[in-house]
Design a protein around this motif. Structure first.
Motif, PDB file in Angstrom:
ATOM      1  N   GLY A  79       0.825  -1.213   0.000  1.00  0.00           N
ATOM      2  CA  GLY A  79       0.000   0.000   0.000  1.00  0.00           C
ATOM      3  C   GLY A  79       0.855   1.257   0.000  1.00  0.00           C
ATOM      4  O   GLY A  79       0.553   2.232  -0.695  1.00  0.00           O
ATOM      5  N   TYR A  80       1.941   1.223   0.766  1.00  0.00           N
ATOM      6  CA  TYR A  80       2.840   2.380   0.803  1.00  0.00           C
ATOM      7  C   TYR A  80       3.556   2.554  -0.536  1.00  0.00           C
ATOM      8  O   TYR A  80       3.718   3.680  -1.022  1.00  0.00           O
ATOM      9  N   GLU A  81       3.959   1.455  -1.150  1.00  0.00           N
ATOM     10  CA  GLU A  81       4.594   1.545  -2.473  1.00  0.00           C
ATOM     11  C   GLU A  81       3.638   2.164  -3.484  1.00  0.00           C
ATOM     12  O   GLU A  81       4.060   2.956  -4.336  1.00  0.00           O
ATOM     13  N   GLU A  85       4.139   5.612  -5.650  1.00  0.00           N
ATOM     14  CA  GLU A  85       3.957   5.617  -7.107  1.00  0.00           C
ATOM     15  C   GLU A  85       2.955   6.703  -7.513  1.00  0.00           C
ATOM     16  O   GLU A  85       3.201   7.470  -8.449  1.00  0.00           O
ATOM     17  N   VAL A  86       1.831   6.767  -6.817  1.00  0.00           N
ATOM     18  CA  VAL A  86       0.794   7.761  -7.123  1.00  0.00           C
ATOM     19  C   VAL A  86       1.333   9.170  -6.906  1.00  0.00           C
ATOM     20  O   VAL A  86       1.092  10.078  -7.710  1.00  0.00           O
ATOM     21  N   ARG A  87       2.104   9.375  -5.836  1.00  0.00           N
ATOM     22  CA  ARG A  87       2.646  10.703  -5.515  1.00  0.00           C
ATOM     23  C   ARG A  87       3.560  11.235  -6.622  1.00  0.00           C
ATOM     24  O   ARG A  87       3.630  12.425  -6.861  1.00  0.00           O
ATOM     25  N   ARG A  88       4.251  10.340  -7.310  1.00  0.00           N
ATOM     26  CA  ARG A  88       5.171  10.747  -8.383  1.00  0.00           C
ATOM     27  C   ARG A  88       4.444  11.172  -9.654  1.00  0.00           C
ATOM     28  O   ARG A  88       5.040  11.789 -10.532  1.00  0.00           O
ATOM     29  N   ASP A  89       3.152  10.836  -9.775  1.00  0.00           N
ATOM     30  CA  ASP A  89       2.424  11.087 -11.022  1.00  0.00           C
ATOM     31  C   ASP A  89       1.111  11.817 -10.736  1.00  0.00           C
ATOM     32  O   ASP A  89       0.118  11.202 -10.367  1.00  0.00           O
ATOM     33  N   LYS A  90       1.115  13.146 -10.930  1.00  0.00           N
ATOM     34  CA  LYS A  90      -0.091  13.932 -10.653  1.00  0.00           C
ATOM     35  C   LYS A  90      -1.254  13.559 -11.567  1.00  0.00           C
ATOM     36  O   LYS A  90      -2.386  13.918 -11.291  1.00  0.00           O
ATOM     37  N   ASN A  91      -0.990  12.853 -12.628  1.00  0.00           N
ATOM     38  CA  ASN A  91      -2.056  12.419 -13.535  1.00  0.00           C
ATOM     39  C   ASN A  91      -2.588  11.023 -13.187  1.00  0.00           C
ATOM     40  O   ASN A  91      -3.477  10.525 -13.871  1.00  0.00           O
ATOM     41  N   HIS A  92      -2.035  10.425 -12.157  1.00  0.00           N
ATOM     42  CA  HIS A  92      -2.494   9.088 -11.753  1.00  0.00           C
ATOM     43  C   HIS A  92      -3.960   9.163 -11.333  1.00  0.00           C
ATOM     44  O   HIS A  92      -4.405  10.132 -10.713  1.00  0.00           O
ATOM     45  N   GLU A  93      -4.724   8.134 -11.682  1.00  0.00           N
ATOM     46  CA  GLU A  93      -6.168   8.127 -11.402  1.00  0.00           C
ATOM     47  C   GLU A  93      -6.502   8.204  -9.912  1.00  0.00           C
ATOM     48  O   GLU A  93      -7.581   8.634  -9.546  1.00  0.00           O
ATOM     49  N   GLU A  97      -7.511  11.206  -4.745  1.00  0.00           N
ATOM     50  CA  GLU A  97      -7.966  10.438  -3.576  1.00  0.00           C
ATOM     51  C   GLU A  97      -6.875  10.317  -2.508  1.00  0.00           C
ATOM     52  O   GLU A  97      -7.099  10.619  -1.337  1.00  0.00           O
ATOM     53  N   LEU A  98      -5.690   9.872  -2.932  1.00  0.00           N
ATOM     54  CA  LEU A  98      -4.646   9.563  -1.964  1.00  0.00           C
ATOM     55  C   LEU A  98      -3.814  10.769  -1.529  1.00  0.00           C
ATOM     56  O   LEU A  98      -3.451  10.879  -0.359  1.00  0.00           O
ATOM     57  N   ILE A  99      -3.517  11.644  -2.450  1.00  0.00           N
ATOM     58  CA  ILE A  99      -2.637  12.762  -2.114  1.00  0.00           C
ATOM     59  C   ILE A  99      -3.453  13.998  -1.720  1.00  0.00           C
ATOM     60  O   ILE A  99      -3.346  14.489  -0.600  1.00  0.00           O
TER      61      ILE A  99
END
Length: 125
Positions: A79-81, A85-93, A97-99
Motif C-alpha cells: 500500500g505504501y509503495e 507511485e501515485v505521488r510521483r504522477d499527478k495524472n495518476h487516477e 484520492e490519496l494525495i
C-alpha cells in the motif's frame, strides 16, 4: 516475546503493560525485533549501539534515521509503495484520492526530522 495480551493469543507472551525494554536491554550491540500493526506487518529491527553509564535517561533516543514514517493504515508495504507511485504522477487516477484527499501535497516521504522523532520517543513510558 512481549506483546498485548488478549484472548486470541495462543502462545506464551509477556505482558507489554508490565514489562519494559529496560528489563531486557542490558548490553550494547543487542538487537531486537518489533512488529507494529499486525494487519499491515511493519517489521522493525532495532540495534542498541551503546548504553551510556551514568546518564540519567531511561527514555530511548534516536541518533539518526532516514525517511518519514508511512501513514497509518496505508495497507502495509504494498500500500505504501502504491502511495509513492501515485505521488510521483499527478495524472495518476488515484492522485486526488490519496494525495489531495488524504495525505496532502506537503507529504514528503524523504523527510526525516530527528528532533520530532526524539520528541515522540520522550512520550514513551
Amino acid at each position: 516475546k512481549i506483546g498485548i495480551i488478549d484472548d486470541e493469543v495462543d502462545y506464551e507472551l509477556g505482558d507489554s503493560k508490565k514489562i519494559t525494554l529496560i528489563d531486557y536491554l542490558k548490553i550494547k550491540e543487542q538487537k531486537f525485533f518489533y512488529i507494529y500493526d499486525f494487519g499491515d506487518s511493519w517489521n522493525h529491527l532495532f540495534f542498541v549501539e551503546d548504553i551510556i553509564e551514568g546518564v540519567n535517561q531511561i527514555t530511548p533516543f534516536c541518533l539518526e534515521g532516514e525517511r518519514t514514517c508511512p501513514p497509518e493504515d496505508c495497507g502495509g508495504i504494498s500500500g505504501y509503495e502504491e502511495i509513492l507511485e501515485v505521488r510521483r504522477d499527478k495524472n495518476h487516477e488515484r492522485y486526488h484520492e490519496l494525495i489531495d484527499g488524504w495525505l496532502g501535497e506537503e507529504f514528503n516521504p524523504e523527510k526525516f526530522d530527528l528532533a520530532e522523532v526524539n520528541k515522540k520517543l520522550k512520550k514513551i513510558k
